[in-house]
Design an enzyme around this catalytic site. Structure first.
Site, mmCIF file in Angstrom:
data_model
loop_
_atom_site.group_PDB
_atom_site.id
_atom_site.type_symbol
_atom_site.label_atom_id
_atom_site.label_comp_id
_atom_site.label_asym_id
_atom_site.label_seq_id
_atom_site.Cartn_x
_atom_site.Cartn_y
_atom_site.Cartn_z
ATOM 1 N N GLN B 221 0.826 -1.206 0.000
ATOM 2 C CA GLN B 221 0.000 0.000 0.000
ATOM 3 C C GLN B 221 0.860 1.255 0.000
ATOM 4 O OE1 GLN B 221 -2.740 -2.263 3.233
ATOM 5 N NE2 GLN B 221 -3.197 -0.095 3.066
ATOM 6 N N GLU B 738 -12.922 4.886 6.055
ATOM 7 C CA GLU B 738 -12.935 4.052 7.249
ATOM 8 C C GLU B 738 -14.012 4.417 8.246
ATOM 9 O OE1 GLU B 738 -8.143 3.573 6.887
ATOM 10 O OE2 GLU B 738 -8.998 5.212 7.995
#
Ligand SMILES: Cc1cc2nc3c(=O)[nH]c(=O)nc-3n(C[C@H](O)[C@H](O)[C@H](O)COP(=O)(O)OP(=O)(O)OC[C@H]3O[C@@H](n4cnc5c(N)ncnc54)[C@H](O)[C@@H]3O)c2cc1C
Lengths: 291, 794
Positions: B221, B738
């Protein structure tokens, strides 16, 4: 997936398959739907030298009822086939109730009913149905055919009575003694999960009396448990709150659960009791409504 | 005349995700899809036990298997000073074990062979002699006086403590508790979970002896951080390292750290001078790579009887496994735990935190969360729920009474963060109206009379998303900002690159929409590329909902630089001075004669064919963006449930979500993120966790035991929005990826606790498995979820 090295054969006749198994001398494995065997190969828990793929064998995909009401399920009948079968939904309530609860829709398109019985997983759903229904398994080997009652088929966790060169060719469910009733309840944490605990109930009714009964328990012992006493307690009586309570208590007593991450032993036992009572109560209500 | 922004796929357009075209066709290009000439395959042998001294490792039989090219052990790595590597939290982690194994699944040896089957066979032929040691699976065991020392490799490490840390105002908080009418306390465990991306971790290391260049295709990532880490660990020059992160099959924080497999594959390629592929299997991923959570709370709220919160006291104990390798800004030991209670106006707060080593996998990654913010908000909302019950105040009302008011921004939180904007009460009220709060309370009362248990749970929170700014946020000293580079070609088409790395978030779509918004170039004319450190500008990568707040802002800024240059070109083309030029989307025109104009595409062509004298040709630029602050989205999640009193099974009836993440670039992608987050929130609350038995065996090491909810059990979600633009972000956006994972779990748990209110039970630890709920119902006692799982429990 990186299993150990194995030889793969895809015979086209039963005789050929049996001959291959004989050659394999205990190191061969039958491959049906592969939904239990392939995961074992992947994890290298199983490392057979030879895989005998029976998917190409003719004449094993029948799901039929004989004139006397006997139901025969061939070794290549998939879970999905059973789930969609009107024969089953119309005639066999225990199997019909369990069918949508076995594994998940993807697994059901491949996995076989008979393969599940052979796999002898104490958490398998079909073995419980077969025991509750007094069913049996027909096996064919070098020495011909034999019929084995489902109750005697499994010898331990992942173990059955078949000889290495025997193939289970069909499962047989005897005709009901009266009207077939039954149900299946399974506690699972998620679709595709094996049972935390499950209960299969079959009860044939004649004139409001239980003429034959079977209760079997899943996930609460080293093998599928035949709750014989619980089932017997129902025979020759009418269903009703007292009979149901008694049978549910006896079923719970028959369970031998272990605590694990799916739940504590006492909880699983409680679920057996609850589900047995729920199925029987539901059955009692529906038959009363019908009457 | 002006372009319709929605038509060109600009801000607010529900553009279909361009990346989905290839994914849906099975044409994605993941690490495992890449095949290089002469490539070898690597498998890792893992420890079957959780804690043991390694007496010996015999690899001779592995070498004998035809097709085996290399067998590596810790000893061989130690000879190259590679047996240990630094973690992202200033600790060390074993690459291949030398002295001891410290968790089940730890990397012990590696085999490189012609194909993965052979490599796996050879791993099985390695004989390791383990001398078992006592095993520690929870903090109580870790801190016991006679506990075995897990990290005996470290000098000056005399117990299993990793750190003690504190933040906030101890004295003022003590004062607040002394003055409280009521003190509400709660003990919780947020269980260990695993991000479990569908694609596991893997790498192909390709060291070319002739050029001295190392190319690594890798599931990461954060490719640029990895390049720096590889340069430091492997002592290779940074310009000779190229990290390529191709399509990523989900990350969720799991693909931020450096794993032993990457390092060993690099060494193996250097030694064999062949490309070496390592692809972890699912069990390897679940038992050895970065987990999330695993933290305990003792929480206290000082309350005034009218419901006002006067002070917060929290003590957390975090279980880090065998190596402290949390991926988080280095300054903070328990991530941003102290962002708890940020949406409430509370005078004072104090947090103490202890970290411990255990015989479990290391990794504490921010699993779809901004560094332990998930835990912070869960603790917060469970504490507020308990406080309302303790005071006999309505669940919605206690939140309203404590919210930071709309006119009170910027607001300094009790722990010292600065929040910037929000309309908290409006969001909550919108949610309550949507769920018909009053109606449900009546329904619940009616149901109760029939022995049915209904419950409603509320969770409201604002969370810090989008680290940096660089003053406060760095990882190992590397500041947390991002860059974007935009090249507009002569026909007006463009390529955009950023230092972020999409893993399913939809950057290829969203970034193009930002360019469309800033320049009027249709989104379809912009290709977005990320993940190759040789071509992409620097960036800290994608996690912690930071891409839109940081990299997305950089995209805006670079597009604005391009526009500024295009304006000069437009003035030249229109033969007026720059001051006389006006901009509307996609076009410059003369203020006094709006019909006279040039499109951005015409400017692009001129940049390569007709630049004004003295101007550098071309239309390219880059921008670094260092955010002035974090962004603070707000959310109100409300769930209603029914609990079966006989079995403890609970069903979700409704889920209402109100998200205020500022301006929504692609509302469809935002909604997808929220639904994905709510699904994970439901998963945490109901089934998804990793636990251990007393021997340290990982339970949850495969998808039969580690339960991810499917479409079958996932409830439906009703989404609503409020928009309070972020005052400091160039396009007013806030992070959102998130929010729902962070805020969602408490809504479900609070709902079940509400259904159980009459039993006196204050807490059941997640996941609320039916047997736990049933135990609480029958005993009236709280149910702890701390490991070990006891196989002999009654
Ligand atoms: C994700 C997942 C979830 C599942 N969930 C459930 C569940 O909830 N409930 C449940 O009951 N099952 C579940 N299963 C197992 C599934 O039902 C399997 O299909 C079944 O257990 C085995 O059938 P199969 O045809 O796939 O057999 P295979 O995997 O091919 O074989 C299984 C075993 O039986 C032997 N065998 C197979 N056929 C024969 C035969 N005709 N004669 C002799 N031996 C034979 C094989 O040699 C092997 O040892 C699940 C499986 C998966 C992958």
């Amino acid at each position: 997936m990186y299993p150990s090295r194995f030889r793969y054969e895809a015979p086209t006749s039963l005789e050929e398959a049996i001959a291959l198994l004989q050659q394999g001398a205990g190191e061969a494995k039958i491959l049906a739907g592969g939904q239990s065997l392939i995961p074992l190969l992947k994890l290298r828990f199983a490392a057979p030298e030879l895989l005998v793929d029976i998917n190409g064998l003719p004449g094993l995909d029948h799901l039929v009822a004989d004139p006397d009401g006997t139901i025969r399920i061939g070794a290549l009948v998939r879970h999905e086939h059973i789930e969609r079968s009107t024969l089953i939904t119309e005639r066999q309530p225990t199997i019909a109730a369990a069918a949508p609860l076995v594994a998940d829709p993807i697994v059901r398109t491949r996995g076989t009913f008979v393969g599940s019985l052979c796999h002898a997983d104490p958490q398998g759903d079909w073995a419980a149905c077969m025991i509750a229904l007094d069913g049996s398994i027909v096996a064919q080997g070098p020495n011909g055919r034999r019929t084995i009652p489902a109750r005697e088929f499994v010898t331990g966790t992942f173990e059955n009575v078949l000889d290495p060169a025997e193939i289970a060719v069909e499962a047989v469910i005897p005709p009901p003694q009266g009207e077939a009733h039954g149900g299946y309840l399974k506690l699972e944490r998620r679709i595709g999960d094996f049972a935390t605990a499950a209960v299969a109930v079959a009860a044939d009714l004649r004139d409001g009396q239980v003429s034959r009964a079977g209760i079997a328990l899943v996930g609460v012992g080293a093998t599928t448990i035949d709750a014989r006493e619980a089932a017997d307690s129902l025979v020759d009586g009418a269903l009703g709150p007292e009979a149901i309570d008694r049978a549910a208590d006896l079923a719970a007593e028959a369970a031998h659960p272990r605590s694990d991450h799916r739940g504590s032993a006492s909880y699983k036992r409680h679920i057996v009791r609850t589900f047995t009572a729920r199925i029987l109560t539901q059955l009692d209500r529906s038959t009363q409504k019908a009457a | 005349m002006a372009i319709d922004e929605i038509k060109i796929g600009g801000m607010g357009a529900r553009q279909r995700r361009v990346e989905d075209n290839r994914f849906i066709r099975g044409k994605g290009n993941y690490v495992d899809d890449i095949v290089l000439p002469g490539m070898l395959h690597m498998e890792i042998l893992r420890s079957p036990v959780a804690h043991a001294r390694i007496r010996s490792i015999d690899v001779s039989r592995a070498w004998e298997i035809p097709g085996v090219r290399l067998v590596l052990t810790g000893e061989m790595l130690a000879a190259r000073n590679l047996a240990w590597m630094p973690t992202l939290s200033y600790d060390t982690q074993a690459v291949l074990a030398t002295d001891k194994v410290r968790f089940q699944g730890q990397e012990v040896a590696a085999v490189v062979a012609d194909d993965p089957y052979i490599a796996k066979d050879a791993c099985e032929a390695i004989v390791v002699d383990y001398e078992p040691l006592p095993v520690i699976v929870n903090p109580d065991q870790a801190m016991a006086p006679d506990a075995p020392l897990i990290r005996d490799d470290k000098v000056n490490q005399h117990d299993n403590r990793v750190f003690d840390w504190e933040v906030g105002d101890r004295e003022r908080t003590e004062q607040a508790f002394a003055e409280a009418d009521v003190v509400s306390t709660l003990e919780l465990h947020y269980p260990r979970s695993h991000p479990s991306p569908i694609e596991t971790c893997g790498s192909i290391a390709d060291f070319d002896r002739s050029t001295e260049k190392l190319t690594v295709y890798m599931t990461t990532q954060a490719p640029h951080i990895i390049r720096a880490a590889v340069a430091m660990v492997a002592e290779l020059p940074e310009h000779m390292i190229r990290i390529i992160s191709p399509d990523i099959g989900g990350g969720f924080g799991n693909k931020v750290p450096v794993y032993p497999g990457y390092v060993v594959s690099i060494l193996a390629s250097i030694l064999t001078e062949r490309p070496v592929k390592w692809i972890e299997d699912k069990t390897g991923n679940l038992i050895s790579t970065g987990f999330g959570r695993d933290i305990y709370l003792k929480g206290e709220l000082a309350l005034r009887s009218d419901g006002r919160i006067l002070g917060v006291r929290m003590h957390t104990t975090s279980d880090h496994g065998a190596f402290f390798s949390d991926a988080q800004p280095s300054k903070f030991k328990v991530g941003l735990m102290h962002s708890a209670f940020a949406c409430y106006d509370i005078p004072t707060a104090h947090l103490t935190a202890t970290g411990v080593y255990t015989n479990k996998a290391p990794g504490g990654v921010a699993y779809r969360c901004s560094f332990r913010v998930t835990e912070a908000m869960y603790f917060q909302e469970r504490m507020v729920h308990a406080a309302a019950d303790d005071l006999g105040i309505d669940q919605a009302e206690i939140r309203r009474r404590n919210f930071v008011r709309d006119d009170d921004f910027p607001h300094r939180t009790a722990f010292g963060f600065l929040t910037d904007s929000g309309q908290y009460t409006k969001c909550l009220d919108l949610g309550l109206e949507a769920v018909d709060y009053e109606g449900f309370l009546r329904e619940k009362e009616e149901a109760r009379k029939q022995g049915r248990l209904l419950g409603i749970g509320i969770s409201t929170m604002t969370e810090p998303l989008g680290a940096g700014n660089s003053r406060e946020y760095d990882i190992l000293g590397i500041k947390m900002f991002d860059a974007a580079e935009l090249r507009v070609h002569m026909t007006g088409k463009a390529i955009l690159r950023t230092g972020a790395k999409t893993q399913g978030q939809g950057h290829e779509t969203t970034w193009a929409q930002i360019v469309a918004h800033e320049l009027g170039i249709p989104a379809n004319d912009v290709v977005v590329e990320e993940g190759d450190t040789d071509t992409a500008p620097f960036g800290m990568g994608t996690y912690a909902s930071r891409s839109t707040p940081v990299a997305g802002a950089a995209v805006s800024m670079v597009a604005r630089k391009i526009r500024a240059k295009a304006r000069k070109i437009a003035a030249h083309l229109l033969e007026v001075s720059e001051e006389d030029i006006e901009w509307e989307l996609g076009r410059f025109y003369v203020r006094s004669a709006p019909d006279r104009g040039v499109t951005i595409q015409e400017c692009a062509m001129a940049a390569y064919s007709n630049v004004p004298d003295g101007m550098e040709p071309g239309l390219e630029n880059h921008a670094y963006y260092d955010p002035p602050n974090l962004t603070w989205p707000f959310a109100a999640y409300i769930a209603t449930v029914e609990v079966d009193p006989e079995t403890g099974v609970w069903d979700v009836l409704r889920v209402v979500a109100v998200d205020d993440c500022g301006v929504r670039i692609n509302p469809m992608i935002v909604e997808g993120q929220i639904m994905g987050g709510l699904t994970e929130a439901y998963a945490m609350s109901s089934m998804q966790f990793i636990t251990f038995d007393a021997d340290g065996n990982c339970i949850g090491s495969n998808y039969m035991d580690y339960l991810l909810p499917t479409a079958w059990e996932t409830p439906g979600f009703e989404l609503h929005e409020v928009v309070t633009p972020c005052p400091h972000h160039p396009i007013g956006a806030k992070g959102v990826g998130e929010c729902a994972t962070v805020g969602g779990p408490a809504a479900f748990v609070n709902a079940v606790m509400d259904a159980l209110k009459d039993t006196g039970v204050r807490n059941i630890d997640m996941p609320l498995l039916p047997d736990r709920v049933h135990r609480a119902l029958t005993t009236g006692a709280d149910v702890s979820g701390a490991p070990p799982v006891d196989p002999d429990a009654p």
